[in-house]
Write a protein that holds these residues in place. Structure first.
Motif: not given
Lengths: 179, 471
Positions: A1, B230, B309
């Motif tokens: 993200m 991530t 993600d």
């Protein structure tokens, strides 16, 4: 993200956010700077120096939506400063070929004429033209990038187009005069 | 000339000054801004760089290249890791876009290694994992790529295990491989084997290692693991009909990620790769389960998935026209695109795909993929293509005698050939297959070239390393 400056709370987050932001915009800003400055090497310097400015002010930037406009303005200022330090040379036109030019050659010559005429524009006019016709920005967006009023941008574009047309007319007369 | 034509011609005239894409040097210089304690303008750096170049010329006249390498490695943090943000600390001279020639140093012994499986750049040094001549999982470190020192570790942590991959994270190193437990068990152990028992280890300093809690991998076949924006993502399956994804933020604790049926119907995950845009995963859909004897059945179709993600995944659009029985088995990241390589079950023909973002994959011309995979179809194909998230390099044998040839690419679509220069005392490796000569193993991309690993003949064979400087 993606990490935005708004949520970047640690030094690592800030670095990552800055890296994501600058790397995603490097190509576009470098190309625009190179066209404005007509010098790829100087464009690299301009982009790098603008990125330094961005990093130095990064802690102050809280509004993600305005980051683009802010960075664009830093870039425009960098280019403007560099153009103003340069001595702008006089307009020059390449000699037309010593024969009747076919259409393709004529078109090429026109482009060369415009290219030379663009080099004669002052910094603010050249920046406005590049942002309008290469970056496809609206006068309002150009105004936000350059810190000018929208009316001023429109005026600069109008003046620049008039100059370009005049340059082409002069070149056309030169073509016609050869015959 | 009307206004419309004038504007069109004006744009054309402006684009005469379009330089194209930004060069790597600038990309790295901008990325380095956050690393430098005191950032200096590029114009100033260029001047000081000129002075430095004059100094370097004088120094190089009297100091050997290996000593210069030591200075270089100790001076910068370096990075061979894919998409590593620390690539910013690289010297700009190393970030030149074009590699045309590779200058091979004299090969050096790779410590007491017999096989070197992976090399990463971490905290200004190179770290390697592999197998020692005593047959144990082992680690080595090097400041310059020329002299390798065995890292002392607690043998009990890795007893009987194989550690085959390393990931460099800011908090430490992550290694993974398999435990000592035999995958073949039960009444049919002679002919029926399950997957290797997957294991992960973490270390804050490269010396003290701890085996992670990997109970979520029990009975699983983990086919690939990667690091991304991530965290860490692993992919594989619990059975032929149960694809699975696992995630971890630090490599120490792992959890299964929910796999939605809609996106993964009849899916088989073979490879996952993190990159700046998130994660991409390759494999196949459909087909029938291969038997454990290795006889491979007609498979389904190549498939890929993408995620921003690592948690929410989407099926990618993969061009499969004219392709059957092909699975994506390796993924590579370049500055200008992603490359997927697949092969038929049985590995008789390679197929390549290119994507800008991992969401839409276009097939590549066969001639492209023949270059990317070296003109042969190794098993797995990834053995011939190496990347660092910016550049891809491919090696393959040039003819039956096994001499190497190589190519480089930034996108996986367009490859340019590399010429080789052997520096004094050097002898280049040959493609594996001839037990009497030193052979090529793997290539790891460094800022200024490559570290190539290989083996010298022997029983057991001895690990070798070449420092290769690109120009």
């Amino acid at each position: 993200m993606p990490v935005t400056p708004v949520v970047a709370s640690t030094e690592a987050d800030r670095r990552r956010a800055f890296d994501q932001f600058t790397q995603s915009r490097l190509d576009r800003e470098y190309r625009l700077a190179a066209i404005i400055l007509r010098d790829a090497s100087e464009a690299e310097d301009a982009v790098h120096d603008a990125a330094i400015q961005a990093w130095l002010h990064w802690p102050d930037l809280r509004d993600q939506d305005r980051l683009d406009a802010w960075f664009g303005r830093v870039m425009a200022n960098e280019c403007r400063a560099r153009l103003r330090r340069r001595k702008i040379g006089p307009l020059t036109f390449s000699e037309p070929p010593d024969r009747e030019a076919p259409d393709a050659l004529s078109a090429l010559h026109e482009r060369e004429v415009l290219h030379a005429a663009l080099a004669g524009l002052d910094a603010d006019h050249r920046i406005a033209v590049v942002l309008r016709y290469v970056a496809d920005l609206t006068p309002k967006q150009i105004a936000a990038r350059t810190g000018s009023r929208e009316g001023t941008v429109k005026s600069r574009l109008h003046y620049a187009l008039r100059e370009m047309r005049a340059s082409l007319d002069a070149a056309d007369r030169a073509w016609g005069g050869r015959g | 000339m009307n206004d419309e034509r004038l504007e069109r011609e004006l744009k054309g005239a402006l684009l005469l000054d379009d330089p194209g894409q930004v060069q790597d040097e600038l990309r790295f210089a901008v990325a380095a801004i956050t690393e430098a304690p005191g950032v200096a303008s590029r114009t100033a750096r260029r001047f000081s760089g000129l002075r430095m170049a004059v100094s370097v010329i004088a120094v190089v006249a009297v100091i050997s290249s290996s000593l210069a390498l030591i200075v270089y490695f100790r001076g910068g943090t370096g990075s061979g890791a894919a998409s590593s943000p620390t690539a910013s600390a690289l010297p700009s001279s190393a970030a030149k876009a074009g590699w045309m020639d590779l200058h091979w140093s004299k090969p050096v012994a790779f410590g007491d290694a017999t096989v070197v499986d992976d090399v990463v750049s971490w905290k200004g040094e190179l770290w390697a994992v592999g197998l020692s001549t005593a047959g144990r999982a082992a680690f080595w470190r090097s400041a310059d790529g020329a002299a390798w020192i065995r890292v002392t570790t607690d043998d009990a942590v890795f007893a009987g295990a194989n550690a085959v991959k390393l990931l460099a994270k800011p908090a430490g190193l992550v290694a993974y491989g398999s435990t000592a437990k035999s995958p073949c068990s039960g009444p049919n152990a002679a002919t029926m084997c399950g997957p290797d028992h997957f294991a992960v280890w973490t270390s804050p300093d490269g010396t003290t290692w701890t085996r992670s809690d990997t109970h979520v991998f029990d009975s699983a076949n983990v086919s690939s693991l990667t690091s991304g924006p991530t965290g860490l993502i692993a992919v594989g399956d619990l059975s032929w009909t149960e694809p699975q994804i696992w995630a971890s933020s630090d490599g120490k604790t792992w959890r299964a990620v929910g796999v939605a049926d809609g996106e993964f119907s009849n899916a088989h995950f073979f490879v996952v790769r993190g990159w700046s845009g998130g994660y991409v995963m390759g494999g196949s859909v459909g087909g029938t389960e291969p038997s454990s004897s290795g006889t491979l059945s007609p498979a389904g179709a190549a498939a890929a998935w993408w995620s921003s993600d690592g948690r929410t995944w989407h099926a990618a659009d993969v061009n499969r026209i004219g392709l059957t029985g092909v699975a994506i088995q390796s993924l590579h990241v370049g500055r200008d695109g992603l490359l997927a390589i697949g092969s038929e079950w049985g590995g008789q023909a390679a197929t390549g795909w290119w994507s800008a973002d991992g969401r839409v994959w276009q097939t590549l011309a066969q001639s492209t993929i023949m270059t990317a995979s070296g003109g042969i179809i190794p098993d797995p194909p990834s053995d011939t293509v190496f990347d660092d998230g910016t550049r891809m390099v491919s090696f393959a044998p040039d003819g039956p005698d096994g001499q190497l040839e190589g190519w480089t690419s930034f996108d996986g679509k367009t490859w340019s050939g590399l010429s080789f220069t052997a520096l004094a005392g050097s002898s280049l490796p040959y493609w594996p297959g001839n037990a009497s000569v030193q052979t090529f193993g793997k290539a790891f991309i460094l800022p200024d070239g490559l570290l190539v690993t290989g083996q010298a003949p022997g029983n057991p064979p001895k690990g070798l390393a070449w420092r290769v400087i690109a120009s």
